[in-house]
Design an enzyme around this catalytic site. Structure first.
Site, PDB file in Angstrom:
ATOM      1  N   ASP A 438      -0.361   2.287  -5.978  1.00  8.93           N
ATOM      2  CA  ASP A 438      -1.630   1.724  -6.414  1.00  8.93           C
ATOM      3  C   ASP A 438      -2.410   2.918  -6.960  1.00  8.93           C
ATOM      4  O   ASP A 438      -2.110   4.064  -6.624  1.00  8.93           O
ATOM      5  CB  ASP A 438      -2.322   1.106  -5.203  1.00  8.93           C
ATOM      6  CG  ASP A 438      -3.738   0.704  -5.520  1.00  8.93           C
ATOM      7  OD1 ASP A 438      -3.927   0.082  -6.562  1.00  8.93           O
ATOM      8  OD2 ASP A 438      -4.626   1.015  -4.727  1.00  8.93           O
ATOM      9  N   ASP A 622      -3.747   0.939  -0.873  1.00  7.21           N
ATOM     10  CA  ASP A 622      -4.790   0.980   0.152  1.00  7.21           C
ATOM     11  C   ASP A 622      -5.748  -0.198   0.101  1.00  7.21           C
ATOM     12  O   ASP A 622      -6.347  -0.540   1.094  1.00  7.21           O
ATOM     13  CB  ASP A 622      -5.594   2.273   0.027  1.00  7.21           C
ATOM     14  CG  ASP A 622      -6.537   2.226  -1.145  1.00  7.21           C
ATOM     15  OD1 ASP A 622      -6.098   1.763  -2.206  1.00  7.21           O
ATOM     16  OD2 ASP A 622      -7.698   2.618  -0.999  1.00  7.21           O
TER      17      ASP A 622
END
Lengths: 747, 49
Positions: A438, A622
């Site tokens: 990410d 996250d």
């Protein structure tokens, strides 16, 4: 502390009129701390007992209810120089502690029994070749039976339960052949004792249990240690929120204490602690940690906000809600359910081996019995030999082969700041060949930093940073991180929506929007903007400068990506942010395969696509929007800054600002996986030698005892290599600034 | 060899008492804070400043 924190929700009232509070303490580093904390607290009026646990840095305080407020305890600790955070033991952790104690009890019983039975067994072995009388031998065998039967009944429980659980679900695991071996050996030994025969196997059975329990206990202890540290870290994050009480007054409470329906106040520069709906006020919200999107979104009454969003400009009143249908949270949770169900299909290496091993061994024992009967031996002798085959193949080394490596490897990971959430993650990490990152909060730091700090004159930057200390605006907070001297200027005035100003030595300092600082012209000439950059201007008298604030890459992101590529991993980016923001990051890291603007469902689709190509995907993410993707990937890692829901899905969590732990994790996991296979091979070779001997009837109890302890020690020693090379390589480098242990101590 | 008849039960009894002592210490929480116990022994808790 300007405001007092309302901790009453964490206080446990006890029957004897005392109140009890558990706290996680930061900053404990020496023996004197124990005395200082306990002595200091005992001088507070009403405190009955304060007991610090130095091992896990937790403090239990008890006081007579009503004589002291919990906030006073925290304030006293603050005065003594320690930061304390209320701590609520998680259910998992309590469960693990109980289980560890139980395993230790079983281990003690097995240890006691194996030592005493070995004493008797050695006498019999040596007596058999000299002059022991049959009466004495019988006496010793009966004594051994008397010790072994209750000891196995008690200490064998972990294995019995696990085997029963597996059989009830129609599976087999490693514990099934273990339990069969133990029970048969015990049964046969009892029969042989009644027949006053020469050989019994009580010693082998109990020793086997002892070894296996050692492995189990170490595994448990390692997991408990990481859980304790993770629990403290969760407490140290100390999320607090202003709750608006009935009279309309804001009270500072721990976020965990909020209930749906409560109203909370979020000021500019604060992070929203809860999911909810905006009741009043309007502001801009930075949801980058939630969705990966770095463009700010306007928030007006009626809008839904998520925990983790940063409030930019105005004060908001938010009503706490549980996850409603149609919201992001609800979507994420539904995606999670299906993704997690798919993941549980993974079969651990040890169970795979057990599935193949158990039928082969039991077939071998059966063949032995048949062969002996057809060769003309008595049924009794044939059965004894068949049972000997089962005992010698009882997978002691096989059962130790994997957990011991897991213990050593998770210890190595712990030292490089990675906590494993699941036991079998190592195997899946080792198999990963594609890594999907990410962007926001994972490749970049979760906080914003000044991007052009190196290009601004140091003294100008220092004044800007010190001035920024007086402001709560998120951009100012980013600038304030550059301050070396952390004392704000006196008399600083903040003008809402404009900036902050102060007069120092007759010179006016201004930090804020370019027009506020009279630096609009500078902005025009240096406007080669990148997508996710925010601009803040600073003026000191006639000197003016423009600061660019953005979410910076983690300091070692480029080198880590390169290291991962050298390990043969295919690196990709899958972000919820816009393409304009992802492209420069991908270019900087040299990652060609990237996708932007991905919603949670898109992320899962991409991962499924990769898996369909036969890849094993490691997902690193996250945000709340990454949680389903983390669950859908073969294996996943998240930074400690991730939201709780996301962390719960990750197989491992890493600490600190650096990305390097990810490369370390892959290296350690691969080495551990190699060692596991080596160990399984060793155990198999041992069986290949032992089974023919047992088949031919050469296995005596002495030989069984030697073979079992020999193979178990060999496997254990081999497992220790999982840490050896690593500790050498880290000792060559300068020590890591933040180790897991020092993070606990608030470094 | 009659001596064995009471020597061995005695040996077992000694072992059992060791086991009992360990189980008691576990239950008593002696292993809850191993590092702290090593340091607490150094402080003079009878001399209060």
């Amino acid at each position: 502390m300007a405001e007092t924190l309302d901790l009453s929700v964490y206080v446990k009232r006890q029957d004897d009129g005392t109140a009890h509070l558990d706290l996680a303490i930061e900053g404990i580093d020496c023996a004197a701390c124990i005395d200082e904390i306990e002595g200091g607290l005992c001088q507070l009026p009403g405190v009955v007992e304060a007991r610090l646990n130095y091992t896990n840095h937790r403090l239990a305080v008890e006081w007579r209810d009503g004589e002291l407020s919990p906030a006073a305890v925290v304030e006293e600790l603050q005065r003594l120089g320690y930061r304390a955070h209320p701590f609520q033991a998680r259910l998992v952790e309590e469960e693990e502690t109980r289980r560890a104690k139980w395993l230790l009890k079983c281990l003690a019983v097995a240890g006691f029994a194996s030592m005493n039975i070995m004493l008797l067994a050695v006498s019999v072995w040596s007596g058999n070749v000299t002059d022991i009388t049959p009466e004495i031998r019988d006496f010793f065998h009966w004594l051994a039976a008397l010790i072994a039967l209750p000891a196995v009944a008690y200490a064998g429980q972990p294995f019995f339960q696990s085997a029963m659980g597996a059989l009830r679900n129609g599976r087999t695991n490693m514990d099934v052949p273990i339990v069969i071996g133990i029970l048969l050996a015990l049964g046969m030994s009892v029969v042989e004792t009644i027949n006053s025969a020469e050989h019994t196997y009580f010693d082998s059975v109990v020793m086997l249990l002892f070894f296996l329990l050692c492995g189990r206990y170490l595994d448990q202890a390692m997991r408990r240690k990481t859980r304790a540290v993770a629990g403290n870290l969760a407490a140290l994050r100390a999320e607090v929120t202003h709750r608006v009480n009935e009279s309309g007054e804001p009270v500072l409470v721990p976020t965990a204490a909020l209930n749906p329906g409560d109203r909370v106040l979020v000021r500019p520069g604060e992070r929203v602690g809860v999911d909810g709906v905006i009741l009043s006020g309007s502001s801009e919200l930075d949801e980058s940690l939630v969705t990966g999107e770095t463009v700010r979104r306007p928030g007006t009454p009626g809008d839904v906000v998520y925990a983790g969003s940063l409030n930019y400009s105005g004060t908001l009143t938010i009503q706490v809600t549980a996850a409603g249908t149609g919201t992001l949270l609800d979507k994420v949770e539904r995606l999670l359910e299906s993704a997690a169900a798919a993941k549980s299909r993974y079969v651990q290496l040890a169970d795979k081996v057990a599935r193949a091993y158990a039928p082969v061994v039991h077939l071998a024992a059966l063949l032995t019995a048949i062969a002996w009967v057809t060769a003309g031996a008595s049924l009794h002798d044939a059965l004894i030999t068949a049972v000997a085959v089962l005992i010698i193949t009882c997978p002691c080394a096989l059962a130790l082969a994997v957990p011991v490596v897991q213990v050593v490897a998770s210890g190595a990971l712990f030292r490089s700041n990675v906590f494993l959430n699941t036991g079998d993650a190592l195997e899946r990490l080792a198999a990963a060949d594609t890594i999907v990152f990410d962007k926001t909060g994972t490749l970049t730091l979760p906080d914003m930093r000044v991007a052009n700090a190196g290009k601004v004159r140091p003294d100008l930057l220092e004044s800007a940073a010190r001035l920024a200390l007086s402001s709560h605006h998120p951009l100012a907070t980013a600038v304030a991180q550059e301050a070396r001297l952390r004392t704000p200027y006196e008399g600083a005035v903040e003008e809402a929506g404009q900036g902050v100003s102060a007069t120092v030595d007759g010179v006016e300092l201004r930090l804020g929007s370019p027009s506020y600082c009279g630096a609009s012209d500078l902005l025009a000439e240096s406007l080669e903007q990148e997508a996710d950059v925010s601009v803040i201007a600073f003026s000191r008298g006639d000197e003016r400068t423009i600061l660019y604030v953005r979410q910076a890459l983690r300091p070692d992101a480029a080198s880590t990506v390169k290291a991962l590529r050298d390990l043969g991993l295919d690196c990709r980016i899958l972000s919820g942010d816009r393409p304009e923001a992802v492209a420069p990051i991908a270019a900087m890291l040299g990652i060609e395969q990237w996708k932007a603007g991905a919603k949670p469902a898109d992320k899962i689709a991409v991962l499924e696509g990769l898996k369909a190509e036969g890849r094993k995907v490691l997902m690193v993410g996250d945000g709340l929007n990454d949680a389903p993707a983390l669950a859908a990937a073969d294996v996943s890692i998240s930074p400690i800054t991730a939201s709780d829901l996301t962390q719960a899905q990750a197989d491992a969590v890493f600490l600190g600002e650096k990305l390097a732990p990810i490369a370390n994790t892959v290296t350690i996991a691969r080495r551990a996986h190699g060692l596991m296979r080596q160990n399984l091979l060793l155990a198999l070779i041992y069986n290949l030698i032992a089974v023919p001997l047992a088949f031919l009837g050469y296995v005596t109890p002495l030989l069984a005892a030697l073979a079992m302890s020999g193979s178990s020690s060999l496997v254990t020693l081999n497992a220790l290599r999982a840490r050896g090379r690593n500790s050498q390589s880290t000792s060559a480098q300068p020590p890591q600034p933040v180790s897991a242990a020092s993070a606990l101590q608030g470094a | 060899m009659e001596v064995l008849l009471y020597l061995i039960p005695m040996a077992l009894l000694l072992g059992l008492s060791g086991l009992a002592a360990f189980l008691w210490s576990l239950k008593n929480g002696q292993y809850d804070d191993v590092k702290g116990a090593a340091l607490r022994v150094l402080t003079d808790d009878d001399i209060r400043p």
